[in-house]
Design a protein around this motif. Sequence first.
Motif, PDB file in Angstrom:
ATOM      1  N   THR A   4       5.277 -14.630   1.368  1.00 33.05           N
ATOM      2  CA  THR A   4       4.771 -14.116   0.090  1.00 33.05           C
ATOM      3  C   THR A   4       5.166 -12.642  -0.071  1.00 33.05           C
ATOM      4  OG1 THR A   4       2.678 -13.540   1.147  1.00 33.05           O
ATOM      5  CG2 THR A   4       2.804 -15.698   0.069  1.00 33.05           C
ATOM      6  N   PRO A   5       5.242 -12.163  -1.320  1.00 34.68           N
ATOM      7  CA  PRO A   5       5.633 -10.765  -1.519  1.00 34.68           C
ATOM      8  C   PRO A   5       4.560  -9.790  -1.029  1.00 34.68           C
ATOM      9  CG  PRO A   5       5.065 -11.816  -3.622  1.00 34.68           C
ATOM     10  CD  PRO A   5       5.054 -12.889  -2.589  1.00 34.68           C
ATOM     11  N   TYR A   6       5.007  -8.658  -0.523  1.00 33.31           N
ATOM     12  CA  TYR A   6       4.101  -7.608  -0.046  1.00 33.31           C
ATOM     13  C   TYR A   6       4.170  -6.442  -1.026  1.00 33.31           C
ATOM     14  CZ  TYR A   6       2.269  -3.874   2.936  1.00 33.31           C
ATOM     15  OH  TYR A   6       1.548  -2.826   3.443  1.00 33.31           O
ATOM     16  N   TYR A   7       3.015  -6.084  -1.572  1.00 30.63           N
ATOM     17  CA  TYR A   7       2.953  -4.994  -2.556  1.00 30.63           C
ATOM     18  C   TYR A   7       2.312  -3.774  -1.916  1.00 30.63           C
ATOM     19  CZ  TYR A   7       3.896  -8.713  -5.928  1.00 30.63           C
ATOM     20  OH  TYR A   7       4.465  -9.746  -6.621  1.00 30.63           O
ATOM     21  N   SER A   8       2.842  -2.609  -2.191  1.00 36.24           N
ATOM     22  CA  SER A   8       2.280  -1.414  -1.564  1.00 36.24           C
ATOM     23  C   SER A   8       2.416  -0.202  -2.480  1.00 36.24           C
ATOM     24  CB  SER A   8       2.975  -1.147  -0.229  1.00 36.24           C
ATOM     25  OG  SER A   8       4.340  -0.847  -0.450  1.00 36.24           O
ATOM     26  N   LEU A   9       1.632   0.799  -2.201  1.00 35.25           N
ATOM     27  CA  LEU A   9       1.767   2.105  -2.839  1.00 35.25           C
ATOM     28  C   LEU A   9       2.429   3.035  -1.843  1.00 35.25           C
ATOM     29  CD1 LEU A   9      -1.635   2.503  -4.735  1.00 35.25           C
ATOM     30  CD2 LEU A   9       0.558   1.658  -5.594  1.00 35.25           C
ATOM     31  N   PRO A  10       3.101   4.080  -2.326  1.00 36.56           N
ATOM     32  CA  PRO A  10       3.068   4.621  -3.682  1.00 36.56           C
ATOM     33  C   PRO A  10       3.866   3.802  -4.684  1.00 36.56           C
ATOM     34  CG  PRO A  10       4.731   5.762  -2.421  1.00 36.56           C
ATOM     35  CD  PRO A  10       4.002   4.853  -1.468  1.00 36.56           C
ATOM     36  N   ALA A  11       3.484   3.986  -5.952  1.00 32.20           N
ATOM     37  CA  ALA A  11       4.294   3.507  -7.065  1.00 32.20           C
ATOM     38  C   ALA A  11       4.186   4.554  -8.168  1.00 32.20           C
ATOM     39  CB  ALA A  11       3.796   2.160  -7.557  1.00 32.20           C
ATOM     40  N   ILE A  12       5.142   4.538  -9.057  1.00 30.98           N
ATOM     41  CA  ILE A  12       5.067   5.414 -10.237  1.00 30.98           C
ATOM     42  C   ILE A  12       5.392   4.591 -11.474  1.00 30.98           C
ATOM     43  CG2 ILE A  12       5.710   7.546  -9.017  1.00 30.98           C
ATOM     44  CD1 ILE A  12       8.540   7.222 -10.395  1.00 30.98           C
ATOM     45  N   TYR A  13       4.901   5.082 -12.605  1.00 29.62           N
ATOM     46  CA  TYR A  13       5.400   4.600 -13.892  1.00 29.62           C
ATOM     47  C   TYR A  13       5.801   5.850 -14.672  1.00 29.62           C
ATOM     48  CZ  TYR A  13       6.000   2.687 -18.489  1.00 29.62           C
ATOM     49  OH  TYR A  13       6.562   2.343 -19.698  1.00 29.62           O
ATOM     50  N   ASP A  14       7.066   5.887 -15.068  1.00 31.23           N
ATOM     51  CA  ASP A  14       7.569   7.041 -15.811  1.00 31.23           C
ATOM     52  C   ASP A  14       7.718   6.641 -17.275  1.00 31.23           C
ATOM     53  OD1 ASP A  14       8.900   9.131 -16.951  1.00 31.23           O
ATOM     54  OD2 ASP A  14      10.385   9.350 -15.341  1.00 31.23           O
ATOM     55  N   PRO A  15       6.777   7.121 -18.118  1.00 28.14           N
ATOM     56  CA  PRO A  15       6.807   6.711 -19.531  1.00 28.14           C
ATOM     57  C   PRO A  15       8.038   7.242 -20.268  1.00 28.14           C
ATOM     58  CG  PRO A  15       5.148   8.413 -19.177  1.00 28.14           C
ATOM     59  CD  PRO A  15       5.674   8.047 -17.822  1.00 28.14           C
ATOM     60  N   LEU A  42       8.541  -3.844  -8.284  1.00 26.66           N
ATOM     61  CA  LEU A  42       8.874  -4.931  -7.367  1.00 26.66           C
ATOM     62  C   LEU A  42       8.057  -4.816  -6.087  1.00 26.66           C
ATOM     63  CD1 LEU A  42      12.760  -4.914  -7.746  1.00 26.66           C
ATOM     64  CD2 LEU A  42      11.136  -6.557  -8.711  1.00 26.66           C
ATOM     65  N   PRO A  43       7.854  -5.943  -5.405  1.00 30.65           N
ATOM     66  CA  PRO A  43       7.237  -5.862  -4.078  1.00 30.65           C
ATOM     67  C   PRO A  43       8.145  -5.052  -3.146  1.00 30.65           C
ATOM     68  CG  PRO A  43       8.096  -8.082  -4.497  1.00 30.65           C
ATOM     69  CD  PRO A  43       8.222  -7.317  -5.782  1.00 30.65           C
TER      70      PRO A  43
END
Lengths: 259, 259
Positions: free
Chosen positions: A67-78, A58-59
Motif C-alpha cells: 500500500t502507498p506510504y504517505y508522509s510529511l513534509p508536504a507543501i501546496y504552492d498556490p 504523491l505517496p
Amino acid sequence: MTEPIIFYDIPSKDSPSKAWSPNTWKTRFCLNVKGLPYKTVWVEYPDIAALIQKIGALPTDVNDDGTPYYSLPAIYDPNTRTALADSAAIVRYLDRTYPATHRLVPAHTDALHAAFGRGYSSLLTLSAIIVPQTVHLLPPRSAAYFRTTREAYYGKTLEEVSPPGSARRAELWAGVDKAFATYATWLAAGGVEQRFFLGEDIGYADVTIASILMWMRVVFGEESKEWKDVTTWDGGRWARHAEVFGKFEAVDVGEAAEI
Amino acid sequence: MTEPIIFYDIPSKDSPSKAWSPNTWKTRFCLNVKGLPYKTVWVEYPDIAALIQKIGALPTDVNDDGTPYYSLPAIYDPNTRTALADSAAIVRYLDRTYPATHRLVPAHTDALHAAFGRGYSSLLTLSAIIVPQTVHLLPPRSAAYFRTTREAYYGKTLEEVSPPGSARRAELWAGVDKAFATYATWLAAGGVEQRFFLGEDIGYADVTIASILMWMRVVFGEESKEWKDVTTWDGGRWARHAEVFGKFEAVDVGEAAEI
C-alpha cells in the motif's frame, strides 16, 4: 510570487513553540533560508494520508504490504498550483521555481546530495533512542498513532526499545557520537575544515544535519545530558552549526488542518 | 612533471592483463582519466604493510587490536617526493598537484564526495559474493594471505560464505541489484537522468562505480550470469558506464615490488 506557500507540518503538544519533526524541519529550514513567505498547517499523524490525498501530492514510499506510504513534509504552492511531498523533492522544486532565492542544491550536486542522504542516515543510530521519547511531545491523537505504528515496527513497547541507563542505549548513543565524528571527517575531506558541505554556503546537506540537531534539542531538551554531549562533540562544531541555523528557526502560529 | 608516478597495485595471477582490485582501480582510473604518466609496481598481499612503511605513507585505518592497517592503492610521486595511500586522499592530491588535468573532485564537492563514499558502500551487498571468488584470481602467496584474513573475518571458509545456488547468495545478489537501482535514482534526483554524478563531467563518484563494475567484470567474467545481469540493470546504464570507462582501462606491464 503573490501568495504564501502552504507548509504541512506535524504538531507537538506545544506547537508552534516546539516544531520537532526532523523531516518537516528540513523543509521549514529551506523555506526560512530562502525567505519565502509560507503558512504552516498542522496535521496530526492519523490525518496525514487523507491530507496528502486531498491536496493531490504523491505517496513518498510503499509499505511492506504494497500500500502507498504517505508522509510529511508536504507543501501546496498556490502560485503554481503544485502539491508536493518529500523534503528532497520540495527543496529542488523551491530551487527551480524561485531561482532568485538562495539555492540549496546547486547545479551538479543533485546526485551527490542524494548519496549524502543515504550516507548520513546509514550511520545514524539515533532513532531507537529518540523515537521512544518523541511520543511524549505529541498531542494525544498523534501520540496514540505514533505509539501503535512504532511499537509494531520495533516489536516491543517504546519503553523497552532503549531504556535510560541500559547498555543498549549507551551503545546507540556512542554510535550517534561516532556518526557525527564521521560527518566532521567528511567536512575536512578536502584537507581543510569546511564550515558547510558546499564550503562557505549553506546547502541542503547542512539543512539535513541542522534538522537532526533540532530534533535532539527539542526532544531531549537543552538542559539534557544528551544535548550537552552533542554540543561538546567535535570541538563544538555541532553547537556552532545549530547556532548558525538559529537565524532560520522561526515557526509561525499556523492553523490546524481541516480534513 | 618530469618523472612517472609510481602506482602500487595488487597483482592477479594474470597481471597485467587482469588488474582486479576495486580499490586500486579507483586510483588507476584517476591516473588514466587525468592522463598522468605512471608506472605500476605490483605488490603481493603479504608485502603491503612493509611496502607502505618503506615508501613512508601512512596507514589507512586501525585494526580492531589497535595496530595500524596498511592498504593499497598507494602512490609515490618522485616529482614532489610524496608517498600517499588511500584512493580518496590520492585523487585529491592529484587534483591539487596537477591542476591542468581533469579535476575529479571539483571545488565544493569534497564533503559530498566523502558522504557518497559511505552512501554507496552502505548499500552494496557484493563483498560476500565476490570475495570468495576473488581468491582464485590471486597469485599463490597473495591467495594464501587473502584466504586466511578473509576466513578469519567471516568466521567460515570462503566456500561457505555464499555458495553458488544458495538462498543466501540469491539474497545478496538481489541486494546488489537494488543498490545499483538506488544509484540510478540518485543520478535522476534532479528530475532528469544525469550521465555522471556531476552531470556531464566524470567525477570521482563515477570512478568509484566504474571500479566496482570492473571488479565484477574481472572476477565473474564477461560471459558470467552475473555480468550479464549487471549489463541489463537499469536499462543498461551500467553497461554504458563500463563502456565509457573502457577508454581509461589501460594497464601497463609494470614490475614486481622489491621489498
